[in-house]
Motif scaffolding. Structure first.
Motif, PDB file in Angstrom:
ATOM      1  N   LYS A 149     -20.400 -32.046  54.228  1.00 43.71           N
ATOM      2  CA  LYS A 149     -19.324 -33.269  54.498  1.00 43.71           C
ATOM      3  C   LYS A 149     -20.039 -34.111  55.545  1.00 43.71           C
ATOM      4  CE  LYS A 149     -14.899 -33.663  56.605  1.00 43.71           C
ATOM      5  NZ  LYS A 149     -13.552 -32.866  57.300  1.00 43.71           N
ATOM      6  N   LEU A 150     -21.021 -33.598  56.348  1.00 46.34           N
ATOM      7  CA  LEU A 150     -21.794 -34.536  57.349  1.00 46.34           C
ATOM      8  C   LEU A 150     -22.670 -35.360  56.405  1.00 46.34           C
ATOM      9  CD1 LEU A 150     -22.024 -32.657  60.695  1.00 46.34           C
ATOM     10  CD2 LEU A 150     -20.981 -34.758  60.248  1.00 46.34           C
ATOM     11  N   THR A 151     -23.605 -34.876  55.501  1.00 40.25           N
ATOM     12  CA  THR A 151     -24.504 -35.571  54.913  1.00 40.25           C
ATOM     13  C   THR A 151     -23.999 -36.260  53.406  1.00 40.25           C
ATOM     14  OG1 THR A 151     -25.055 -33.702  53.711  1.00 40.25           O
ATOM     15  CG2 THR A 151     -26.263 -33.715  55.835  1.00 40.25           C
ATOM     16  N   GLY A 152     -22.941 -35.784  53.081  1.00 40.11           N
ATOM     17  CA  GLY A 152     -22.545 -36.585  51.843  1.00 40.11           C
ATOM     18  C   GLY A 152     -23.471 -35.847  50.779  1.00 40.11           C
ATOM     19  N   ASP A 153     -24.099 -34.861  51.004  1.00 39.94           N
ATOM     20  CA  ASP A 153     -25.170 -34.210  50.008  1.00 39.94           C
ATOM     21  C   ASP A 153     -24.373 -32.793  49.382  1.00 39.94           C
ATOM     22  OD1 ASP A 153     -27.089 -33.169  48.437  1.00 39.94           O
ATOM     23  OD2 ASP A 153     -28.636 -33.074  49.872  1.00 39.94           O
TER      24      ASP A 153
ATOM     25  N   ARG B  60     -11.277 -37.234  32.225  1.00 37.19           N
ATOM     26  CA  ARG B  60     -12.164 -38.406  31.749  1.00 37.19           C
ATOM     27  C   ARG B  60     -12.098 -39.319  33.368  1.00 37.19           C
ATOM     28  NH1 ARG B  60     -10.992 -42.310  28.860  1.00 37.19           N
ATOM     29  NH2 ARG B  60      -8.836 -41.323  27.922  1.00 37.19           N
ATOM     30  N   TRP B  61     -12.906 -39.714  33.881  1.00 37.91           N
ATOM     31  CA  TRP B  61     -13.096 -40.197  35.309  1.00 37.91           C
ATOM     32  C   TRP B  61     -13.731 -41.833  35.253  1.00 37.91           C
ATOM     33  CZ3 TRP B  61     -10.701 -37.409  39.559  1.00 37.91           C
ATOM     34  CH2 TRP B  61     -10.574 -36.185  39.167  1.00 37.91           C
ATOM     35  N   SER B  62     -13.126 -42.658  35.872  1.00 39.65           N
ATOM     36  CA  SER B  62     -14.001 -43.856  36.253  1.00 39.65           C
ATOM     37  C   SER B  62     -13.676 -44.472  37.417  1.00 39.65           C
ATOM     38  CB  SER B  62     -13.184 -44.959  34.959  1.00 39.65           C
ATOM     39  OG  SER B  62     -13.332 -44.726  33.781  1.00 39.65           O
ATOM     40  N   VAL B  63     -14.935 -44.914  38.212  1.00 37.21           N
ATOM     41  CA  VAL B  63     -14.525 -45.379  39.406  1.00 37.21           C
ATOM     42  C   VAL B  63     -15.228 -46.770  39.480  1.00 37.21           C
ATOM     43  CG1 VAL B  63     -17.011 -44.091  40.231  1.00 37.21           C
ATOM     44  CG2 VAL B  63     -15.268 -44.897  41.968  1.00 37.21           C
ATOM     45  N   TYR B  64     -14.461 -47.683  40.475  1.00 42.78           N
ATOM     46  CA  TYR B  64     -14.773 -49.038  40.482  1.00 42.78           C
ATOM     47  C   TYR B  64     -14.985 -49.323  41.743  1.00 42.78           C
ATOM     48  CZ  TYR B  64     -12.128 -48.853  36.180  1.00 42.78           C
ATOM     49  OH  TYR B  64     -11.623 -48.506  34.973  1.00 42.78           O
ATOM     50  N   ILE B  65     -16.401 -49.754  42.157  1.00 44.32           N
ATOM     51  CA  ILE B  65     -16.938 -50.046  43.444  1.00 44.32           C
ATOM     52  C   ILE B  65     -17.365 -51.532  43.099  1.00 44.32           C
ATOM     53  CG2 ILE B  65     -18.346 -49.495  45.333  1.00 44.32           C
ATOM     54  CD1 ILE B  65     -18.717 -46.787  44.023  1.00 44.32           C
ATOM     55  N   ASP B  66     -16.707 -52.534  43.798  1.00 47.58           N
ATOM     56  CA  ASP B  66     -17.179 -53.967  43.829  1.00 47.58           C
ATOM     57  C   ASP B  66     -16.975 -54.256  42.310  1.00 47.58           C
ATOM     58  OD1 ASP B  66     -17.104 -54.360  46.688  1.00 47.58           O
ATOM     59  OD2 ASP B  66     -19.032 -53.821  46.624  1.00 47.58           O
TER      60      ASP B  66
ATOM     61  N   ASP C  48     -15.799 -34.043  43.554  1.00 45.75           N
ATOM     62  CA  ASP C  48     -17.150 -33.748  43.941  1.00 45.75           C
ATOM     63  C   ASP C  48     -17.998 -35.153  43.397  1.00 45.75           C
ATOM     64  OD1 ASP C  48     -17.225 -31.824  45.720  1.00 45.75           O
ATOM     65  OD2 ASP C  48     -17.263 -30.489  44.021  1.00 45.75           O
ATOM     66  N   ASN C  49     -17.812 -35.556  42.418  1.00 48.10           N
ATOM     67  CA  ASN C  49     -18.661 -36.445  41.412  1.00 48.10           C
ATOM     68  C   ASN C  49     -18.399 -37.772  42.307  1.00 48.10           C
ATOM     69  OD1 ASN C  49     -20.098 -34.922  39.747  1.00 48.10           O
ATOM     70  ND2 ASN C  49     -18.815 -35.357  38.059  1.00 48.10           N
ATOM     71  N   LEU C  50     -17.050 -37.996  42.312  1.00 50.69           N
ATOM     72  CA  LEU C  50     -16.756 -39.362  43.466  1.00 50.69           C
ATOM     73  C   LEU C  50     -17.371 -39.222  44.686  1.00 50.69           C
ATOM     74  CD1 LEU C  50     -14.806 -41.856  43.907  1.00 50.69           C
ATOM     75  CD2 LEU C  50     -13.642 -40.066  44.884  1.00 50.69           C
ATOM     76  N   ALA C  51     -17.582 -38.221  45.465  1.00 48.09           N
ATOM     77  CA  ALA C  51     -18.158 -38.136  46.833  1.00 48.09           C
ATOM     78  C   ALA C  51     -19.868 -38.346  46.415  1.00 48.09           C
ATOM     79  CB  ALA C  51     -17.743 -36.683  47.452  1.00 48.09           C
ATOM     80  N   ASP C  52     -20.274 -37.765  45.502  1.00 48.81           N
ATOM     81  CA  ASP C  52     -21.750 -38.003  45.433  1.00 48.81           C
ATOM     82  C   ASP C  52     -21.856 -39.430  45.309  1.00 48.81           C
ATOM     83  OD1 ASP C  52     -21.850 -35.135  45.513  1.00 48.81           O
ATOM     84  OD2 ASP C  52     -22.129 -34.783  43.374  1.00 48.81           O
ATOM     85  N   ILE C  53     -21.188 -40.113  44.442  1.00 46.45           N
ATOM     86  CA  ILE C  53     -21.306 -41.403  43.927  1.00 46.45           C
ATOM     87  C   ILE C  53     -21.066 -42.177  45.161  1.00 46.45           C
ATOM     88  CG2 ILE C  53     -20.259 -43.470  42.782  1.00 46.45           C
ATOM     89  CD1 ILE C  53     -19.755 -41.501  40.494  1.00 46.45           C
ATOM     90  N   LEU C  54     -20.198 -42.096  46.095  1.00 50.36           N
ATOM     91  CA  LEU C  54     -19.770 -42.671  47.394  1.00 50.36           C
ATOM     92  C   LEU C  54     -20.797 -42.793  48.372  1.00 50.36           C
ATOM     93  CD1 LEU C  54     -15.997 -42.352  47.774  1.00 50.36           C
ATOM     94  CD2 LEU C  54     -17.099 -44.197  46.910  1.00 50.36           C
ATOM     95  N   ALA C  55     -21.477 -41.195  48.536  1.00 49.86           N
ATOM     96  CA  ALA C  55     -22.681 -41.210  49.275  1.00 49.86           C
ATOM     97  C   ALA C  55     -23.786 -41.817  48.991  1.00 49.86           C
ATOM     98  CB  ALA C  55     -22.942 -39.638  49.425  1.00 49.86           C
TER      99      ALA C  55
ATOM    100  N   GLN D 140     -18.973 -52.881  40.113  1.00 52.81           N
ATOM    101  CA  GLN D 140     -19.670 -51.805  39.395  1.00 52.81           C
ATOM    102  C   GLN D 140     -18.627 -50.927  38.804  1.00 52.81           C
ATOM    103  OE1 GLN D 140     -23.338 -50.275  41.387  1.00 52.81           O
ATOM    104  NE2 GLN D 140     -22.745 -52.047  42.907  1.00 52.81           N
ATOM    105  N   MET D 141     -19.053 -50.057  37.929  1.00 51.28           N
ATOM    106  CA  MET D 141     -18.235 -49.129  37.460  1.00 51.28           C
ATOM    107  C   MET D 141     -18.967 -47.915  36.887  1.00 51.28           C
ATOM    108  SD  MET D 141     -15.459 -48.760  34.055  1.00 51.28           S
ATOM    109  CE  MET D 141     -16.797 -48.104  32.981  1.00 51.28           C
ATOM    110  N   ALA D 142     -18.769 -46.514  37.171  1.00 50.73           N
ATOM    111  CA  ALA D 142     -19.140 -45.465  36.873  1.00 50.73           C
ATOM    112  C   ALA D 142     -18.344 -44.625  35.984  1.00 50.73           C
ATOM    113  CB  ALA D 142     -19.966 -44.756  37.898  1.00 50.73           C
ATOM    114  N   ALA D 143     -18.560 -43.801  35.001  1.00 51.85           N
ATOM    115  CA  ALA D 143     -17.608 -43.139  34.339  1.00 51.85           C
ATOM    116  C   ALA D 143     -18.293 -41.656  33.790  1.00 51.85           C
ATOM    117  CB  ALA D 143     -17.190 -43.724  32.946  1.00 51.85           C
TER     118      ALA D 143
END
Length: 323
Positions: free
Chosen positions: A26-30, A197-203, A225-232, A205-208
């Motif tokens: 949680k503290l490292t995002g890793d 099936r997941w899609s994340v929108y950041i500004d 977990d994948n979302l948190a990895d991308i945000l980290a 950019q998009m990751a799926a």
């Protein structure tokens, strides 16, 4: 908080270790933090960072081999660790610490079952959202859940999420002012198999990605977990081996003592900031000098997510206090 079989000392020590590993993630995002060689010295010292612990009994649903769902009691160990000393230890090991300034994420979840395709939220489909919420808390991701009221139902349909139509998703999300938007579809095309099936929108950019599991909980946990990895990877601070840097922050629209106190308290609370000094005061404006891990980039990212100050220039040092 982790499940535990009983309250014996040996199992408590194991439980503290398990909880400590969750805290490191949680503290490292890793997600692999507990396996990193740099963190091995800390793992054996979990007891040294423990401040409090307690047990509690919770009721959980279990599925029998017959398929019957029964309720059972489960013992859980709750542990609180010394946050400041642990952060210092991580930085001493040159491990970046991802603070509380994290992007708010709006989640749209569409489910397909015998009733067809539909959007689900905290009321209908609460059992799915509870799984998502629990994993998001473990990873330190602040989630926003749509109301799914008349406004949402008019702006977005399950078919939009299923088709991955970006613009309707983002347009429907605008009312919530999230930093990040994630959409997901969940279905069981074959008995015993779930697909997501997941899609994340950041500004801009998009990751799926897609995932598969024999349990719907596995789909949802892995998705978060994948979302948190991308945000980290986007928002966690850079490697801290460069040490502490001086960062100048100028804040305008400060006209009262309570506003000044509020800004000073806010800047001091930023995870990357270790010390702060006021270097100049003028009418409606105060200039601060911050000693910060990760330098200007870490400070500017944290301020952007905090929504207390607004940048008024591109140089990363001039801000105004939002009303």
């Amino acid at each position: 908080e982790v499940p535990i079989l009983d309250q014996s000392e040996g199992l408590r020590r194991e439980g503290v270790q398990a909880a400590f590993r969750l805290v490191l993630i949680k503290l490292t995002g890793d997600r692999q933090a507990a396996a990193r060689s740099a963190l091995r010295p800390l793992l054996s010292q979990a007891q040294n960072y423990m401040q409090q612990y307690r047990y509690r009994e919770v009721s959980v649903d279990e599925e029998l081999a017959s398929g019957e769902i029964v309720s059972a009691n489960q013992t859980r160990l709750w542990v609180k660790f010394d946050e400041e000393n642990l952060k210092q230890a991580l930085r001493a090991l040159s491990v970046p610490v991802w603070g509380w300034e994290r992007p708010s994420t709006l989640i749209w979840l569409a489910l397909e079952d015998e009733e067809g395709r539909r959007l689900i939220g905290m009321e209908e489909g609460a059992e799915y959202m509870e799984v998502i919420s629990k994993r998001a808390v473990q990873r330190g991701i602040p989630l926003i859940y749509p109301l799914l009221d008349l406004h949402d139902n008019a702006a977005l349909r399950a078919s939009d999420v299923w088709g991955g139509f970006r613009q309707p998703i983002l347009d429907a999300s605008a009312r919530y002012h999230p930093d990040v938007v994630i959409s997901a579809t969940v279905q069981s095309p074959v008995s015993g198999i779930w697909e997501g099936r997941w899609s994340v929108y950041i500004d801009n950019q998009m990751a799926a990605w897609t995932n598969e599991s024999d349990l719907v909980e596995g789909i949802l946990d892995e998705g978060i977990d994948n979302l948190a990895d991308i945000l980290a990877s986007q928002f966690a601070p850079p490697d801290s081996r460069g040490g502490i840097n001086l960062v100048t922050v100028s804040v305008s629209d400060i006209f009262a003592l309570d506003q000044y106190a509020s800004v000073l308290k806010y800047l001091s609370s930023l995870n990357s900031v270790s010390d702060i000094e006021v270097v100049q005061v003028a009418e409606g404006k105060v200039v601060f000098e911050l000693r910060a891990h990760g330098g200007e980039l870490a400070v500017s990212q944290a301020i952007e997510l905090g929504r207390i100050l607004e940048a008024i220039s591109d140089n990363g040092s001039d801000y105004r206090l939002l009303p």
